[in-house]
Design a protein around this motif. Structure first.
Motif, PDB file in Angstrom:
ATOM      1  N   GLN A 117      42.269  27.596  52.711  1.00 13.45           N
ATOM      2  CA  GLN A 117      41.293  28.403  52.740  1.00 13.45           C
ATOM      3  C   GLN A 117      41.393  29.672  51.719  1.00 13.45           C
ATOM      4  O   GLN A 117      41.137  30.772  51.807  1.00 13.45           O
ATOM      5  CB  GLN A 117      41.292  29.146  53.998  1.00 13.45           C
ATOM      6  N   GLY A 118      41.781  29.153  50.419  1.00 16.47           N
ATOM      7  CA  GLY A 118      41.975  30.076  49.275  1.00 16.47           C
ATOM      8  C   GLY A 118      40.359  30.119  48.577  1.00 16.47           C
ATOM      9  O   GLY A 118      39.593  29.093  48.639  1.00 16.47           O
ATOM     10  N   ILE A 119      40.110  31.078  48.102  1.00 13.87           N
ATOM     11  CA  ILE A 119      39.035  31.624  47.487  1.00 13.87           C
ATOM     12  C   ILE A 119      39.306  32.481  46.091  1.00 13.87           C
ATOM     13  O   ILE A 119      39.611  33.216  46.091  1.00 13.87           O
ATOM     14  CB  ILE A 119      37.643  32.519  48.092  1.00 13.87           C
ATOM     15  N   GLY A 120      38.882  31.783  44.993  1.00 13.80           N
ATOM     16  CA  GLY A 120      38.904  32.493  43.845  1.00 13.80           C
ATOM     17  C   GLY A 120      38.216  33.919  43.932  1.00 13.80           C
ATOM     18  O   GLY A 120      37.205  34.247  44.250  1.00 13.80           O
ATOM     19  N   GLY A 121      39.395  35.087  43.472  1.00 14.93           N
ATOM     20  CA  GLY A 121      38.743  36.428  43.276  1.00 14.93           C
ATOM     21  C   GLY A 121      38.847  37.120  44.343  1.00 14.93           C
ATOM     22  O   GLY A 121      38.528  38.336  44.684  1.00 14.93           O
ATOM     23  N   ASN A 122      39.361  36.520  45.844  1.00 17.55           N
ATOM     24  CA  ASN A 122      39.245  37.044  46.886  1.00 17.55           C
ATOM     25  C   ASN A 122      39.965  38.342  47.163  1.00 17.55           C
ATOM     26  O   ASN A 122      41.114  38.376  46.363  1.00 17.55           O
ATOM     27  CB  ASN A 122      39.666  35.993  47.988  1.00 17.55           C
ATOM     28  N   GLN A 123      39.338  39.230  47.776  1.00 17.20           N
ATOM     29  CA  GLN A 123      40.026  40.410  48.441  1.00 17.20           C
ATOM     30  C   GLN A 123      40.361  40.460  49.814  1.00 17.20           C
ATOM     31  O   GLN A 123      39.295  39.839  50.471  1.00 17.20           O
ATOM     32  CB  GLN A 123      39.418  41.723  47.812  1.00 17.20           C
ATOM     33  N   ILE A 124      41.180  41.271  50.241  1.00 20.26           N
ATOM     34  CA  ILE A 124      41.040  41.696  51.683  1.00 20.26           C
ATOM     35  C   ILE A 124      40.061  42.330  52.184  1.00 20.26           C
ATOM     36  O   ILE A 124      39.497  42.122  53.380  1.00 20.26           O
ATOM     37  CB  ILE A 124      42.458  42.344  52.042  1.00 20.26           C
ATOM     38  N   LEU A 125      39.738  43.350  51.473  1.00 14.90           N
ATOM     39  CA  LEU A 125      38.880  44.422  52.031  1.00 14.90           C
ATOM     40  C   LEU A 125      37.459  44.368  51.509  1.00 14.90           C
ATOM     41  O   LEU A 125      36.521  44.888  52.056  1.00 14.90           O
ATOM     42  CB  LEU A 125      39.301  45.723  51.676  1.00 14.90           C
ATOM     43  N   THR A 126      37.136  43.666  50.530  1.00 15.70           N
ATOM     44  CA  THR A 126      35.702  43.888  49.778  1.00 15.70           C
ATOM     45  C   THR A 126      35.295  42.587  49.169  1.00 15.70           C
ATOM     46  O   THR A 126      35.966  41.572  48.718  1.00 15.70           O
ATOM     47  CB  THR A 126      35.941  44.630  48.325  1.00 15.70           C
ATOM     48  N   ASP A 127      34.053  42.407  49.512  1.00 14.82           N
ATOM     49  CA  ASP A 127      33.189  40.914  48.984  1.00 14.82           C
ATOM     50  C   ASP A 127      33.114  41.256  47.350  1.00 14.82           C
ATOM     51  O   ASP A 127      32.989  42.262  47.016  1.00 14.82           O
ATOM     52  CB  ASP A 127      31.999  40.933  49.560  1.00 14.82           C
ATOM     53  N   ARG A 128      33.126  40.021  46.790  1.00 16.04           N
ATOM     54  CA  ARG A 128      32.965  39.928  45.337  1.00 16.04           C
ATOM     55  C   ARG A 128      31.889  38.939  45.049  1.00 16.04           C
ATOM     56  O   ARG A 128      31.972  37.929  45.366  1.00 16.04           O
ATOM     57  CB  ARG A 128      34.276  39.410  44.843  1.00 16.04           C
ATOM     58  N   THR A 129      31.076  39.467  44.115  1.00 18.31           N
ATOM     59  CA  THR A 129      30.058  38.345  43.402  1.00 18.31           C
ATOM     60  C   THR A 129      30.262  38.350  41.869  1.00 18.31           C
ATOM     61  O   THR A 129      29.635  37.601  41.359  1.00 18.31           O
ATOM     62  CB  THR A 129      28.747  38.799  43.880  1.00 18.31           C
ATOM     63  N   ASP A 130      31.540  38.948  41.565  1.00 16.24           N
ATOM     64  CA  ASP A 130      31.524  39.051  39.950  1.00 16.24           C
ATOM     65  C   ASP A 130      32.575  38.092  39.435  1.00 16.24           C
ATOM     66  O   ASP A 130      33.261  38.284  38.461  1.00 16.24           O
ATOM     67  CB  ASP A 130      31.968  40.624  39.474  1.00 16.24           C
ATOM     68  N   CYS A 131      32.832  37.139  40.341  1.00 15.74           N
ATOM     69  CA  CYS A 131      34.095  36.425  39.883  1.00 15.74           C
ATOM     70  C   CYS A 131      34.154  34.962  40.125  1.00 15.74           C
ATOM     71  O   CYS A 131      33.261  34.514  41.119  1.00 15.74           O
ATOM     72  CB  CYS A 131      35.336  36.850  40.476  1.00 15.74           C
ATOM     73  N   CYS A 132      34.632  34.220  39.135  1.00  8.37           N
ATOM     74  CA  CYS A 132      35.170  32.662  39.458  1.00  8.37           C
ATOM     75  C   CYS A 132      33.761  31.877  39.811  1.00  8.37           C
ATOM     76  O   CYS A 132      34.063  31.158  40.822  1.00  8.37           O
ATOM     77  CB  CYS A 132      36.113  32.841  40.472  1.00  8.37           C
ATOM     78  N   GLY A 133      32.790  31.690  38.780  1.00  8.90           N
ATOM     79  CA  GLY A 133      32.045  30.606  39.057  1.00  8.90           C
ATOM     80  C   GLY A 133      30.795  31.289  39.844  1.00  8.90           C
ATOM     81  O   GLY A 133      30.498  32.372  39.749  1.00  8.90           O
ATOM     82  N   ASN A 134      30.002  30.399  40.643  1.00  5.04           N
ATOM     83  CA  ASN A 134      28.695  30.851  41.152  1.00  5.04           C
ATOM     84  C   ASN A 134      29.055  31.365  42.693  1.00  5.04           C
ATOM     85  O   ASN A 134      28.014  31.919  43.252  1.00  5.04           O
ATOM     86  CB  ASN A 134      27.797  29.578  41.192  1.00  5.04           C
TER      87      ASN A 134
END
Length: 406
Positions: free
Chosen positions: A246-263
């Motif tokens: 259940q890994g996701i590129g650019g993942n953080q514990i605390l914050t959503d991200r839309t600026d990383c790692c493809g679409n």
């Protein structure tokens, strides 16, 4: 229309399978319970559509079993999505659209070949009578007729392997029609098997791009989670487990991200753990390997510890044993962690190594760090200053004490 009669028990079992009820709640009396053999974390994908096309997606189960079932997810879709045909087969080899002759099976949902997955939901298929051995790749074909051209669809951005696309309904068909390729999985979120009765359950690895397999071999299935699965296969059946990535590129514990790692959107681990950890089939253990990207964005150490604690406590309340993974180094001559960020990493790692929240520790920091410069990854384990290469991934997996999975 003439309807076949069904027992109350059979009706209940079908309803549970379709509704996404807790895995193992329904099944054949005396059979081994469903166990997670493969999974991936759904993401919101934009800029890609499918209409009147068949996707052929390859997955690498970490457990063998006498039968399989398929989980489809429309978690982030902007519209309901309809599949008029779903098939599963043994794949002839990784990275190719060829199938093993005679192994294609029709996948049904409550007895029907056609299924619509509502936005924000997921569905499990009926049991499919296809045996699969550990290490035998499966090919899952989805013929998409409606909803695949929405503004956003559900997928997993980094499959680390080639997936295939054909025009029209080619579900279960020959490889020649699959002339298109993509590098992501779409709508396919899980594969369960009925393993040997003694198999204890599954291990979930929740993490970022390091867990997702960045820089591993294309079509090679050599992430640290794959290597861990291979090690577990050498144990007696009662100590074997599926390993669910259940890994996701650019993942953080605390914050959503839309600026990383493809679409794909990378949903914060504190928000996705309910589905990605507690929602996995027969999850018995969690390896929590996240947080390096939070530090990269200057997260406060106390806040990061609080987020990790929340995930661990939620898992423990469901009876899942939690293994804390230390955060690996990210030092270089410029553009990597500064002194304050390195101090945060050391603070969090010291807490992980000593916290009673954890059943055990996977000390990935100790494995990868350079003995002469502990803020950096050893040169022989680097793909770049952040990501381990294949040798580093293997070292991570081999460092995990298998006695943790009793």
């Amino acid at each position: 229309m003439r309807m076949r009669s069904m027992s109350v028990a059979a009706l209940l079992a079908a309803a549970l399978l379709f509704s996404g009820a807790p895995a193992g709640a329904a099944g054949v009396t005396g059979a081994a319970p469903w166990t997670g053999a493969w999974s991936t974390s759904p993401q919101r994908e934009t800029g890609v559509t499918f209409a009147d096309q068949t996707l052929r997606m390859l997955v690498h189960p970490t457990l063998g079993g006498s039968s399989v079932r398929i989980r489809l997810a429309n978690t982030f879709g902007a519209a309901d999505v309809t599949f008029d045909a779903v098939r599963v087969s043994r794949a002839a080899r990784s990275g190719a659209a060829d199938l093993v002759d005679g192994t294609t099976r029709t996948v049904t949902f409550r007895g029907r070949e056609r299924v619509t997955v509502r936005t924000g939901t997921q569905v499990w298929s009926d049991p499919v009578p296809l045996a699969v051995a550990y290490g035998q790749d499966l090919a899952v074909d989805l013929f998409v007729t409606a909803g695949g051209d929405a503004a956003a669809i559900t997928g997993h951005d980094a499959a680390q392997g080639t997936q295939f696309v054909a025009a029209g309904n080619q579900a279960g068909g020959g490889s020649a029609a699959f002339t298109g390729t993509v590098n992501s999985w779409f709508w396919l979120a899980g594969v369960d098997v009925r393993p040997a009765p003694a198999v204890a359950g599954s291990i979930v690895a929740l993490g970022d791009s390091i867990t997702d397999g960045a820089y591993t071999t294309w079509n090679g299935n050599d992430r640290w989670t794959d290597v861990l699965a291979a090690r577990l296969q050498e144990l007696p059946a009662r100590r074997q487990h599926g390993v669910l990535n259940q890994g996701i590129g650019g993942n953080q514990i605390l914050t959503d991200r839309t600026d990383c790692c493809g679409n794909g959107t990378s949903i914060a681990a504190v928000r996705r753990e309910k589905d990605d950890v507690r929602g996995q089939t027969r999850a018995k253990y969690l390896i929590l390997a996240d947080g390096i990207n939070d530090i990269g964005y200057h997260a406060n150490g106390d806040a990061l510890i609080a987020g990790i604690s929340t995930i661990a406590e939620n898992a423990r309340r469901q009876g899942i044993r939690v293994i804390g993974a230390t955060i690996t180094p990210y030092g270089c001559d410029g553009g990597c962690f500064g002194a304050e960020q390195e101090a945060t990493r050391q603070q969090v790692n010291a807490w992980i190594r000593s916290s009673p929240l954890f059943h055990g520790v996977a000390d990935f920091d100790a494995v990868l760090r350079d003995p002469q410069n502990p803020s950096r990854v050893r040169a022989e384990y680097q793909a770049d200053p952040l990501h381990p290469n294949i040798a580093g991934q293997r070292a991570m997996a081999e460092s995990i004490d298998l006695r943790l999975f009793a």
